[in-house]
Write a protein that holds these residues in place. Structure first.
Motif, PDB file in Angstrom:
ATOM      1  N   MET A   1      -3.875  -5.703  -5.565  1.00  9.66           N
ATOM      2  CA  MET A   1      -3.354  -4.038  -4.677  1.00  9.66           C
ATOM      3  C   MET A   1      -2.365  -3.320  -6.404  1.00  9.66           C
ATOM      4  SD  MET A   1      -2.401  -4.674  -0.730  1.00  9.66           S
ATOM      5  CE  MET A   1      -2.464  -2.760  -0.378  1.00  9.66           C
TER       6      MET A   1
ATOM      7  N   LEU B   1      -5.702   2.240  -0.511  1.00  9.54           N
ATOM      8  CA  LEU B   1      -4.723   1.169  -0.642  1.00  9.54           C
ATOM      9  C   LEU B   1      -3.741   1.714   0.319  1.00  9.54           C
ATOM     10  CD1 LEU B   1      -2.820   1.979  -4.670  1.00  9.54           C
ATOM     11  CD2 LEU B   1      -3.268   0.147  -3.340  1.00  9.54           C
TER      12      LEU B   1
ATOM     13  N   GLY C   1       0.848  -1.340   0.399  1.00  9.88           N
ATOM     14  CA  GLY C   1      -0.064  -0.335   0.189  1.00  9.88           C
ATOM     15  C   GLY C   1       0.557   2.245  -0.222  1.00  9.88           C
TER      16      GLY C   1
END
Ligand SMILES: [Mn+2]
Length: 323
Positions: A60, A152, A30
């Protein structure tokens, strides 16, 4: 507050590359991807380990959409930003650290054991997560924060605080979460991807972790094991080991939880967790590892059964005689 020179250096970077730690978790991914999205440099890239990435976290990358750096791109980077990487040996770069250590390294992290190995270091061990630090950085720098970036960062903070169930979740953490939700973080999608998207193979792996969980040290230590053969039998790879230590950790009355998994023949990865009264970081350090006060890890060389015995003996004597 992030130091002004950090923001200046990041604003001035022309061709930065961002790297996290090996076997990146939600927080590392993230933070890397979010920073990759917000940095003003026209040419920027992240180092992503294709093979060493948990299947559950690939979403992600689809969300982040930051160009990936290969060895050549890393070589021509003017700035190397490392996030969530507790030491130079933990940074996920192609080849050896010595190949990149002469670059202008910016080290952003929240591990208490981080030795400030960058030219510029912003290490805040009281922060819940590296993603919380990146959020503070974005706000301080005035970079624009879109919904994807917010999602994120939200995911990383959620994961590193075990869904806000650890004492690291501070009022500042919740303020960051509020800011991220206002910026468009997709709370429902993050929850679905992180907690309601287990592949059947990962489910089989969890079943094995439950099955292998044992108590030692008068019930004060819960541990589980995964041999390479068991990981493969479940249809997984060692890269799929992320937070399964939460399974032995969920037992009541324990002070230490451990997951010992075979990363490769002769190398055992140990994930360590301590309850609120038990700082296991000294135990991890004495075995050659590092991390946080209550959440740490180490890799130990040796045959699986021997390492398990050695680490358990170590943990039992670390706790001392029971009351
Ligand atoms: Mn982290």
């Amino acid at each position: 507050m992030p130091p002004a020179e950090l923001i200046t250096a990041l604003n001035d970077a022309q061709a930065p590359v961002i790297a996290g730690h090996t076997n990146p978790d939600v927080d590392a991914l993230g933070a890397m991807l979010a920073l990759g999205r917000v940095l003003p440099a026209p040419d920027k890239a992240v180092v992503l380990p294709g093979r060493h990435l948990s299947r559950r976290l690939r979403f992600m990358l689809d969300w982040g959409r930051v160009p990936m750096a290969d060895a050549a791109r890393v070589a021509r980077a003017d700035v190397l930003v490392t996030v969530d990487a507790a030491g130079p040996g933990r940074v996920s770069v192609p080849g050896e650290w010595t190949a990149v250590e002469d670059k202008f390294v910016i080290n952003i992290d929240h591990h208490v054991t981080n030795p400030d190995y960058g030219r510029l270091n912003w290490v805040v061990d009281s922060a819940s997560s590296s993603c919380e630090l990146i959020y503070r950085l974005i706000v301080a720098a005035g970079w624009s924060l879109d919904g994807v970036t917010a999602s994120l960062l939200y995911a990383g903070i959620h994961a590193d605080t075990c869904g806000f169930t650890l004492p690291t979740a501070s009022a500042e953490t919740f303020e960051a979460m509020a800011g991220l939700v206002r910026a468009g973080a997709d709370v429902e999608q993050v929850g679905a991807r992180l907690y309601r998207s287990h592949h059947p193979h990962e489910f089989d792996l969890m079943r094995t972790v439950y099955h292998n969980t044992r108590l030692v040290g008068d019930g004060r230590i819960a541990y589980s094991t995964l041999t390479l053969a068991e990981i493969q039998a479940a249809g997984c790879t060692p890269a799929d080991i992320d937070d399964q230590v939460s399974i032995p950790r969920s037992l009541s009355g324990i002070r230490i939880a451990m997951l010992l998994s075979e990363a490769e023949p002769g190398l055992v990865r140990v994930n360590l967790r301590g309850d609120e009264s038990t700082e296991i970081l000294p135990l991890a350090i004495s075995l050659g590892g590092g991390g946080h006060a209550h959440s740490a890890g180490v890799r130990v060389r040796g045959p699986m059964d021997e390492v398990v015995r050695r680490v358990l003996d170590h943990a039992v004597s670390f706790l001392g005689p029971s009351a």
